[in-house]
Motif scaffolding. Structure first.
Motif, PDB file in Angstrom:
ATOM      1  N   ALA A   1       0.829  -1.207   0.000  1.00 50.56           N
ATOM      2  CA  ALA A   1       0.000   0.000   0.000  1.00 50.56           C
ATOM      3  C   ALA A   1       0.861   1.253   0.000  1.00 50.56           C
ATOM      4  N   HIS A   2       1.947   1.226   0.783  1.00 44.46           N
ATOM      5  CA  HIS A   2       2.814   2.395   0.853  1.00 44.46           C
ATOM      6  C   HIS A   2       3.745   2.520  -0.350  1.00 44.46           C
ATOM      7  N   ALA A   3       3.763   1.501  -1.196  1.00 46.47           N
ATOM      8  CA  ALA A   3       4.577   1.599  -2.412  1.00 46.47           C
ATOM      9  C   ALA A   3       3.883   2.437  -3.477  1.00 46.47           C
ATOM     10  N   ARG A   4       2.595   2.738  -3.257  1.00 50.90           N
ATOM     11  CA  ARG A   4       1.885   3.594  -4.206  1.00 50.90           C
ATOM     12  C   ARG A   4       2.549   4.960  -4.201  1.00 50.90           C
ATOM     13  N   PRO A   5       2.964   5.461  -5.363  1.00 52.49           N
ATOM     14  CA  PRO A   5       3.723   6.718  -5.414  1.00 52.49           C
ATOM     15  C   PRO A   5       3.081   7.903  -4.700  1.00 52.49           C
ATOM     16  N   PRO A   6       1.778   8.198  -4.865  1.00 51.30           N
ATOM     17  CA  PRO A   6       1.230   9.370  -4.181  1.00 51.30           C
ATOM     18  C   PRO A   6       1.333   9.281  -2.665  1.00 51.30           C
ATOM     19  N   MET A   7       1.030   8.118  -2.095  1.00 47.85           N
ATOM     20  CA  MET A   7       1.106   7.966  -0.649  1.00 47.85           C
ATOM     21  C   MET A   7       2.545   8.028  -0.170  1.00 47.85           C
ATOM     22  N   ARG A   8       3.435   7.388  -0.929  1.00 46.88           N
ATOM     23  CA  ARG A   8       4.841   7.385  -0.537  1.00 46.88           C
ATOM     24  C   ARG A   8       5.406   8.804  -0.544  1.00 46.88           C
ATOM     25  N   ARG A   9       5.034   9.577  -1.554  1.00 48.59           N
ATOM     26  CA  ARG A   9       5.513  10.968  -1.619  1.00 48.59           C
ATOM     27  C   ARG A   9       4.964  11.792  -0.470  1.00 48.59           C
TER      28      ARG A   9
ATOM     29  N   VAL B   1       3.955  10.802   2.544  1.00 52.36           N
ATOM     30  CA  VAL B   1       4.611  10.430   3.794  1.00 52.36           C
ATOM     31  C   VAL B   1       6.032  10.986   3.836  1.00 52.36           C
ATOM     32  N   SER B   2       6.727  10.904   2.711  1.00 52.49           N
ATOM     33  CA  SER B   2       8.101  11.402   2.647  1.00 52.49           C
ATOM     34  C   SER B   2       8.157  12.907   2.885  1.00 52.49           C
ATOM     35  N   LEU B   3       7.221  13.639   2.291  1.00 48.95           N
ATOM     36  CA  LEU B   3       7.192  15.091   2.453  1.00 48.95           C
ATOM     37  C   LEU B   3       6.775  15.498   3.863  1.00 48.95           C
ATOM     38  N   ALA B   4       5.858  14.749   4.439  1.00 46.62           N
ATOM     39  CA  ALA B   4       5.285  15.144   5.727  1.00 46.62           C
ATOM     40  C   ALA B   4       6.132  14.736   6.923  1.00 46.62           C
ATOM     41  N   THR B   5       6.851  13.631   6.834  1.00 44.15           N
ATOM     42  CA  THR B   5       7.537  13.087   8.005  1.00 44.15           C
ATOM     43  C   THR B   5       8.496  14.072   8.681  1.00 44.15           C
ATOM     44  N   PRO B   6       9.352  14.809   7.945  1.00 42.69           N
ATOM     45  CA  PRO B   6      10.221  15.769   8.631  1.00 42.69           C
ATOM     46  C   PRO B   6       9.445  16.853   9.381  1.00 42.69           C
ATOM     47  N   VAL B   7       8.308  17.253   8.820  1.00 43.95           N
ATOM     48  CA  VAL B   7       7.483  18.276   9.466  1.00 43.95           C
ATOM     49  C   VAL B   7       6.838  17.712  10.728  1.00 43.95           C
ATOM     50  N   LEU B   8       6.370  16.470  10.653  1.00 43.59           N
ATOM     51  CA  LEU B   8       5.791  15.822  11.835  1.00 43.59           C
ATOM     52  C   LEU B   8       6.828  15.709  12.954  1.00 43.59           C
TER      53      LEU B   8
ATOM     54  N   GLY C   1       0.736  22.184   9.327  1.00 41.23           N
ATOM     55  CA  GLY C   1      -0.209  21.901   8.254  1.00 41.23           C
ATOM     56  C   GLY C   1       0.040  22.770   7.036  1.00 41.23           C
ATOM     57  N   ARG C   2       0.319  24.041   7.278  1.00 43.44           N
ATOM     58  CA  ARG C   2       0.615  24.942   6.151  1.00 43.44           C
ATOM     59  C   ARG C   2       1.904  24.540   5.447  1.00 43.44           C
ATOM     60  N   GLU C   3       2.898  24.120   6.219  1.00 41.65           N
ATOM     61  CA  GLU C   3       4.177  23.738   5.606  1.00 41.65           C
ATOM     62  C   GLU C   3       4.026  22.485   4.742  1.00 41.65           C
ATOM     63  N   ILE C   4       3.298  21.495   5.241  1.00 44.35           N
ATOM     64  CA  ILE C   4       3.099  20.279   4.441  1.00 44.35           C
ATOM     65  C   ILE C   4       2.295  20.605   3.190  1.00 44.35           C
ATOM     66  N   SER C   5       1.273  21.448   3.324  1.00 39.56           N
ATOM     67  CA  SER C   5       0.477  21.853   2.163  1.00 39.56           C
ATOM     68  C   SER C   5       1.357  22.546   1.130  1.00 39.56           C
ATOM     69  N   GLN C   6       2.242  23.416   1.598  1.00 41.59           N
ATOM     70  CA  GLN C   6       3.145  24.114   0.688  1.00 41.59           C
ATOM     71  C   GLN C   6       4.100  23.141   0.010  1.00 41.59           C
ATOM     72  N   ARG C   7       4.581  22.162   0.762  1.00 43.88           N
ATOM     73  CA  ARG C   7       5.509  21.188   0.181  1.00 43.88           C
ATOM     74  C   ARG C   7       4.839  20.346  -0.900  1.00 43.88           C
ATOM     75  N   THR C   8       3.581  19.986  -0.683  1.00 48.32           N
ATOM     76  CA  THR C   8       2.887  19.189  -1.706  1.00 48.32           C
ATOM     77  C   THR C   8       2.702  20.001  -2.972  1.00 48.32           C
TER      78      THR C   8
END
Length: 267
Positions: free
Chosen positions: A87-95, A97-104, A254-261
């Motif tokens: 499930a996590h190999a799906r590119p959109p989800m993987r991206r 999680v990758s973008l959000a994890t440092p912010v979390l 939340g704003r930072e993750i939104s901006q990163r996406t």
């Protein structure tokens, strides 16, 4: 008399025509093991699924060989993390999680609170990332957990920012009727959440916990995910951020993750 041909017969005929009994058995086993703690023996699986031990043995052998199921030293069977990994190999989800994890991680360190990221998957809410706060004490939720729609901050934010059509689908998917049958006062609550841009909701599951939840927006303005902090007041650290300060940090995250996406999409 109306003749029913193979291609355009009743739904029952179509279902019989396209049945895959072996696949059904494998999926039944995976679903059973996924909802069972501690694993099950071959006999227990056969009894639960009303199948013969030989049928179950052959299917279990294939699932073990393909690493979807593992056999323990106690001769019991447990589901592995392979489905989760797929499930996590799906590119959109993987991206995401990758973008959000440092912010979390940054939020958890600054707020000294745990946090988790939730998405909609076929109108079911699922936790896809989680980070503990520093120290020994945390209130956290496991990755892969399903989240309630009507009684959680995550559910409220998704409902608040959904279109009327999306809201109907979300409620129907979880067998909760329609917007007309929502609990009294919820519609006004969702309006407030949308106006203020966050939810601040006492947990319906754990006493003393307040769920702070903010939306994660995609480039087109839709909500891709939500970020939730199960806030608890720290009594062991007088300098720990209070709820208002934690909410401010969460909104910034939340704003930072939104901006990163958005930046990632533009690239």
């Amino acid at each position: 008399m109306t003749k029913t041909n193979e291609l355009h017969g009743p739904d029952e005929a179509k279902e019989d025509r396209y049945r895959a009994p072996a696949l059904d058995k494998g999926l039944d086993i995976l679903e059973l093991l996924a909802e069972t703690d501690g694993g099950l023996s071959q006999a227990e699986i056969a009894k639960a699924l009303d199948r013969s031990p030989n049928e179950i043995y052959r299917m279990l052998d294939r699932l073990v060989r393909r690493d979807y199921v593992r056999r323990t030293l106690e001769d019991r069977y447990e589901i592995t993390l392979k489905m989760f990994e797929l499930a996590h190999a799906r590119p959109p989800m993987r991206r995401l999680v990758s973008l959000a994890t440092p912010v979390l991680r940054s939020f958890a360190l600054k707020a000294q609170q745990a946090c988790h990221l939730v998405i909609q998957d076929r109108n079911i809410l699922v936790v896809i990332a989680q980070v503990d706060g520093p120290g020994y004490w945390n209130v956290s939720i496991r990755i892969g957990s399903r989240i309630g729609l009507l009684n959680t901050g995550s559910g409220h934010v998704f409902l608040a920012f959904a279109t009327p059509e999306e809201r109907v689908l979300m409620l129907e998917e979880q067998d909760m009727g329609s917007p007309e049958t929502m609990p009294k006062g919820l519609e006004a609550r969702l309006t407030l959440v949308r106006e203020q841009g966050f939810e601040d909701l006492p947990s319906a599951q754990v006493s003393g916990v307040t769920n702070l939840t903010v939306p994660i927006f995609g480039p087109l303005g839709s909500v891709l995910a939500v970020l939730t902090c199960p806030y608890t007041q720290r009594l062991d650290k007088v300098d720990a951020p209070d709820k208002a300060q934690s909410l401010k940090l969460l909104l910034a995250a939340g704003r930072e993750i939104s901006q990163r996406t958005g930046e990632h999409t533009a690239e």
